[in-house]
Motif scaffolding. Structure first.
Motif, short mmCIF file in Angstrom:
data_model
loop_
_atom_site.label_atom_id
_atom_site.label_comp_id
_atom_site.label_asym_id
_atom_site.label_seq_id
_atom_site.Cartn_x
_atom_site.Cartn_y
_atom_site.Cartn_z
N PHE A 65 0.83 -1.21 0.00
CA PHE A 65 0.00 0.00 0.00
C PHE A 65 0.87 1.25 0.00
N ILE A 66 1.86 1.29 0.87
CA ILE A 66 2.73 2.46 0.95
C ILE A 66 3.50 2.66 -0.35
N CYS A 67 3.98 1.57 -0.93
CA CYS A 67 4.73 1.71 -2.18
C CYS A 67 3.84 2.16 -3.33
N TRP A 68 2.61 1.64 -3.42
CA TRP A 68 1.71 2.09 -4.49
C TRP A 68 1.30 3.54 -4.28
N LEU A 69 1.14 3.94 -3.03
CA LEU A 69 0.68 5.29 -2.74
C LEU A 69 1.81 6.32 -2.82
N VAL A 70 2.96 6.00 -2.26
CA VAL A 70 4.03 6.99 -2.12
C VAL A 70 5.15 6.79 -3.13
N VAL A 71 5.60 5.56 -3.32
CA VAL A 71 6.78 5.30 -4.14
C VAL A 71 6.47 5.34 -5.63
N LYS A 72 5.30 4.87 -6.04
CA LYS A 72 4.98 4.80 -7.46
C LYS A 72 5.08 6.15 -8.17
N PRO A 73 4.57 7.26 -7.59
CA PRO A 73 4.74 8.53 -8.30
C PRO A 73 6.21 8.90 -8.53
N ALA A 93 17.69 7.01 -2.00
CA ALA A 93 17.98 7.83 -0.82
C ALA A 93 16.96 8.96 -0.68
N ARG A 94 16.59 9.54 -1.79
CA ARG A 94 15.63 10.64 -1.77
C ARG A 94 14.25 10.18 -1.27
N ILE A 95 13.79 9.03 -1.76
CA ILE A 95 12.51 8.49 -1.32
C ILE A 95 12.57 8.12 0.15
N GLY A 96 13.67 7.47 0.56
CA GLY A 96 13.83 7.11 1.97
C GLY A 96 13.86 8.33 2.87
N PHE A 97 14.58 9.36 2.46
CA PHE A 97 14.64 10.58 3.25
C PHE A 97 13.27 11.25 3.33
N GLY A 98 12.53 11.22 2.23
CA GLY A 98 11.19 11.80 2.24
C GLY A 98 10.25 11.08 3.19
N LEU A 99 10.32 9.74 3.21
CA LEU A 99 9.50 8.97 4.14
C LEU A 99 9.90 9.24 5.58
N VAL A 100 11.20 9.37 5.83
CA VAL A 100 11.67 9.68 7.19
C VAL A 100 11.18 11.07 7.60
#
Length: 180
Positions: A65-73, A93-100
């Motif tokens: 769910f998180i990957c389809w919602l946040v990572v896919k874009p 790193a950018r996606i990980g930092f954004g989630l953090v």
């Protein structure tokens, strides 16, 4: 005008595969590695295997769910052009930092709200020290948070590199834009 489907380096199927792989690798890094390393150190028993089952039953759908919602874009943006390993690591790193960053905003707001209630007093920690008191992180708590955040970002980078390895560099070179 060229057909966009023939000039795009990645198909929609490639993007969907990348999202699913990201979810699986993210789950494996965040949940699977600690559980399996603990089971390896303490021996495999029925309790360890049941934990893996429950973590997979609830953790994998959450990860998907998180990957389809946040990572896919982000992957759609990233995969408009061919992806090198350096670019994959940077975006991981950018996606990980954004989630953090989102997690920091949510958790610290909730902690601040808890600290405003004068009737509630609580704290928790581990064997090495107190992590949080009355909703506010201690110095040790911030250290643990930074350490866990850094590990999470490394997991994201490693997952991005593995996804790039499996998906490949793309089928076609990016379309050339001609400016008049």
């Amino acid at each position: 005008m060229a057909d966009a489907g023939k000039t795009a380096p990645y198909s929609q199927r490639d993007i969907a595969c990348a999202v699913k792989l990201s979810a699986l690798l993210g789950w494996a890094g965040v949940i699977g590695v600690p559980v399996f390393s603990n089971a390896y150190r303490n021996g495999f028993d029925l309790n360890s295997l049941s934990l893996v089952f429950w973590y997979a039953l609830f953790g994998l759908p959450i990860s998907l769910f998180i990957c389809w919602l946040v990572v896919k874009p982000f992957l759609r943006i990233l995969m408009r052009r061919t992806v090198s390993y350096v670019r994959a690591a940077f975006w991981g790193a950018r996606i990980g930092f954004g989630l953090v960053a989102v997690w920091v905003a949510i958790s610290r707001y909730r902690g601040w709200r808890k600290s405003q209630n004068p009737d509630t007093r609580f704290g928790f920690g581990d064997a090495n020290g107190t992590i949080e008191e009355n909703g506010i992180l201690t110095d040790y708590g911030w250290w643990r948070f930074a350490e866990n955040s850094f590990q999470f970002i490394l997991i994201c980078v490693l997952a991005a590199l593995i996804v790039r390895l499996i998906i490949g560099p793309g089928k076609y070179p990016p379309p050339i834009k001609v400016h008049p």
